[in-house]
Design an enzyme around this catalytic site. Sequence first.
Site, PDB file in Angstrom:
ATOM      1  N   GLU A   1       0.859  -1.208   0.006  1.00 56.76           N
ATOM      2  CA  GLU A   1      -0.028   0.003  -0.159  1.00 56.76           C
ATOM      3  C   GLU A   1       0.803   1.278  -0.074  1.00 56.76           C
ATOM      4  OE1 GLU A   1      -2.408  -0.524   3.282  1.00 56.76           O
ATOM      5  OE2 GLU A   1      -3.572  -2.164   2.516  1.00 56.76           O
TER       6      GLU A   1
ATOM      7  N   GLU B   1      -5.983 -10.883  -1.205  1.00 57.58           N
ATOM      8  CA  GLU B   1      -6.649 -10.526  -0.145  1.00 57.58           C
ATOM      9  C   GLU B   1      -8.216 -10.555  -0.109  1.00 57.58           C
ATOM     10  OE1 GLU B   1      -5.201  -7.511   2.405  1.00 57.58           O
ATOM     11  OE2 GLU B   1      -3.224  -7.737   2.005  1.00 57.58           O
TER      12      GLU B   1
HETATM   13  C1  XIL Z   1      -6.323  -6.586   8.637  1.00 54.95           C
HETATM   14  C2  XIL Z   1      -6.513  -7.650   9.414  1.00 54.95           C
HETATM   15  O1  XIL Z   1      -7.417  -8.614   8.774  1.00 54.95           O
HETATM   16  C3  XIL Z   1      -7.054  -7.361  10.850  1.00 54.95           C
HETATM   17  O2  XIL Z   1      -7.042  -8.471  11.743  1.00 54.95           O
HETATM   18  C4  XIL Z   1      -6.188  -6.095  11.337  1.00 54.95           C
HETATM   19  O3  XIL Z   1      -6.712  -5.737  12.553  1.00 54.95           O
HETATM   20  C5  XIL Z   1      -5.865  -5.037  10.523  1.00 54.95           C
HETATM   21  O4  XIL Z   1      -5.380  -5.341   9.057  1.00 54.95           O
HETATM   22  N1  XIL Z   1      -4.900  -4.718   3.942  1.00 54.95           N
HETATM   23  C6  XIL Z   1      -3.844  -5.710   4.330  1.00 54.95           C
HETATM   24  C7  XIL Z   1      -4.185  -6.394   5.445  1.00 54.95           C
HETATM   25  O5  XIL Z   1      -2.687  -5.539   3.829  1.00 54.95           O
HETATM   26  O6  XIL Z   1      -2.927  -6.837   6.192  1.00 54.95           O
HETATM   27  C8  XIL Z   1      -5.159  -5.955   6.346  1.00 54.95           C
HETATM   28  O7  XIL Z   1      -5.494  -6.877   7.511  1.00 54.95           O
HETATM   29  C9  XIL Z   1      -6.522  -5.597   5.640  1.00 54.95           C
HETATM   30  C10 XIL Z   1      -6.143  -4.476   4.752  1.00 54.95           C
END
Ligand code: XIL
Length: 369
Positions: free
Chosen positions: A160, A265
């Site tokens: 990101e 994701e």
């Molecule tokens: C999220 C997790 O799922 C949560 O448990 C945590 O509290 C916050 O982060 N983008 C990403 C992930 O790259 O690492 C994030 O994961 C969601 C958004």
Amino acid sequence: MNIKTTTFIFSTLLLSAFLSSSCNAQEKGLKDVAQGKFLIGAAVNVNQVKGKDPKCIELLDKHFNSIVAENCMKSEEIHPQENVYNFTEADEFVNFGKKHNMTIIGHCLVWHSQLAKWFCVDKDGKNVSADVLKKRLKDHITTIVTRYKGQIKGWDVVNEAIESDGSWRNSKFYQILGEEFIPLAFQYAHEADPDAELYYNDYGMSDKGRRDSVVKLVKMLKDRGLRIDGVGMQCHVGLDYPEITEFQKSVDAFKAAGVKIMITEMDMSALPTINRGANVADKVEFEKKLNPYPNGLPEDVSAQWNNRMTEFFNLFFKNADVITRVTAWGVIDSDSWKNNWPMRGRVDYPLWFDRNYEPKPFVKDLINK
Ligand code: XIL
């Protein structure tokens, strides 16, 4: 044995052969459907890794052949103080992956969220110098990647770093090192494990501005002779965003830039859209009207959700020459971060398996196709 008995035994044998073959057919998992095309991954949390949810482990074994750490490798967890690494949970995660024959993915080395508090600042909370940050980055990346060398197939090296309009995110890494922090991170990761694949990962990858800048970033890294294997499209999506055609344009653009693509994701919120991004820090106050399905998803919304998931999977299969992994950000709905982001306390239905560990209709369709 008379003829009747023989016929009876023969038909019983035939029936049981038929039943067992149709049972086997039902026993196919998502990973079998995608065999030879792409890996099927899941983000796992520490409860699953510690074996506290055996039913989730059954789903993982049956349907998935890759895992990524949901939280335990993020800098605030794994490197909470400058001279303190906490490898306990990351080690458990990697051992879990090995035990279950999973392709293990590391997430993530450099990220502005869940960033260890000390990482970019001095004792007074002021940004450190470029030299200090370079040294810290190098130590962080080298220590972690070396520890799991040969065990982790690929790393989300930078997560990101680009905004939706294509500009650089104004993170502390960017404030201190400018865009140089990205090539440096890729260089350090490659030096630590020359065999590991290295990825740039981001959300909102169908946004044109971000798409174009990611392509430029890939080219910049390649022009400098640095290793980048793939681009991770997070794919936190909703019922009304993004347009599938825009998603396809990004797949085409990344493919043309000469990298593999991973859907890293995936989740699809079934709730009213509040935020089309996935920046963890963006939060809004709870509002009841934005939590319309606390007791279950109405059938029409479920149908809409499943149809759209099917469309995404059609796109993934169509682009299987370049998409090498499709990973869900969690296993069952109740584990999803979307229940608490961007609004705490909603009941969402974003994953491939429901709260009763049952595959969603689109998963059953894919398996029975
Ligand atoms: C999220 C997790 O799922 C949560 O448990 C945590 O509290 C916050 O982060 N983008 C990403 C992930 O790259 O690492 C994030 O994961 C969601 C958004």
